[in-house]
Design a protein around this motif. Structure first.
Motif: not given
Length: 342
Positions: A159-176
């Motif tokens: 599920d690349n759609e969900t996984l990339i979505n999670r990756c971006v949200h994780y980056l956002a949580d770190l302030g990116h």
């Protein structure tokens, strides 16, 4: 040496030996052991062509891979290896056949000649003519990946759609706040390559959901492509502090371009993505990623295909995997004016 001689030496009928060899019927344990002992003593190997003719099966699966001229990624190689391993455990052979570029006639011969009992397809496009060809030929098949309308087919996928979505949200949580997507090549995206297009959608959704700024960059499938892509990102958007990717083959070049620009991972630039586990762990520093269980995916594909061959009337089955993001060392909080946020 033939079945008749084995039957004579084991003191059983020819049909009993045939059942032992084919596994089509249960044979009493003492009889089974006696027949197998004679087979081993005589080093008997049934003629594959004769057995295929008699059973109406070749005991061979076709694995359709990308063109030979295109270098396979670690993840693709893992798919191939896992299919070969799972097939061997099921006492099946595998015929590798490339498709795409100049290999369309080879793919057609695989179908028309009935050289295999079923086919596993890799690198699926949203609108994939190979799927249509197999359906029209009534050839059992399973895809690693899925089309835009996969309801009537057998498939396994990430599920690349969900996984990339999670990756971006994780980056956002770190302030990116300014993030790039390093996607697969422009050619593959233009051809409708499913994982790349679904990753694009997951990226766009995450950017919108998080109120972020994002840019998508198609990228060549090797280190040179990654180098050129990262150079372009830094030139056009120097404000970008992190990138997510499903293009693991490009990562060495991405890192090379960052090093040349005087940027280190993760202190100055964070990387995250979807990759084969051993590739992520061997990256320096180890890559924070959703680890694709390529071995499981290949084995599941073989399992589904053998089920499909054995039971043509069975309803289609599929498996969509969404592995967790494994936290490693390639991501940190966004740098603020050259000083990492605490």
């Amino acid at each position: 040496m033939n079945i008749g001689e084995i039957a004579k030496r084991a003191g059983v009928s020819r049909s009993t030996v045939s059942y032992v060899l084919s596994g089509k019927r249960n044979v009493a344990e003492p009889t089974l052991a006696r027949v197998q002992q004679v087979i081993e003593e005589l080093n008997y190997r049934p003629n594959a062509a004769a057995r295929a003719l008699k059973e109406g099966r070749t005991r061979t699966l076709g694995l359709v891979i990308p063109p030979a001229a295109r270098r396979l990624t670690y993840m693709q190689l893992d798919f191939v290896a896992s299919v070969l391993d799972a097939a061997a455990r099921a006492d099946l052979d595998v015929l590798l056949s490339p498709s795409g570029d100049m290999h369309e006639r080879s793919f057609q011969r695989l179908i028309d000649g009935r050289r295999v009992d079923g086919v596993i397809l890799m690198e699926i496009r949203l609108d994939d003519p190979r799927v249509t060809q197999l359906q029209q030929a009534d050839m059992p098949f399973v895809t690693i990946g899925r089309t835009a309308r996969p309801e009537g087919t057998w498939w396994v996928d990430i599920d690349n759609e969900t996984l990339i979505n999670r990756c971006v949200h994780y980056l956002a949580d770190l302030g990116h706040r300014d993030i790039a997507l390093i996607n697969r090549s422009a050619e593959m995206l233009a051809a409708g390559y499913g994982p790349g297009l679904r990753a694009r959608q997951g990226f766009r959704d995450a950017i919108t959901q998080g109120g972020l700024t994002g840019w998508e960059y198609p990228c060549g499938e090797d280190a040179a492509g990654g180098d050129a892509c990262m150079q372009l990102i830094l030139k056009e958007h120097p404000e970008v502090t992190a990138a997510a990717t499903i293009n693991e083959a490009a990562l060495p070049g991405v890192q090379r371009a960052l090093h040349r620009a005087g940027l280190t991972v993760p202190a100055d630039f964070s990387l995250i993505g979807v990759a084969a586990q051993h590739w992520a762990e061997e990256f320096h520093p180890p890559l924070t990623s959703a680890d694709v269980p390529a071995g499981d995916l290949g084995a599941q594909a073989v399992g589904l295909l053998t089920e499909r061959i054995a039971n043509p009337a069975a309803l289609p089955k599929h498996l969509l995997l969404c592995p967790p993001v494994s936290l490693r060392d390639s991501v940190t909080r966004v740098p603020v004016r050259g000083i990492e946020a605490s």
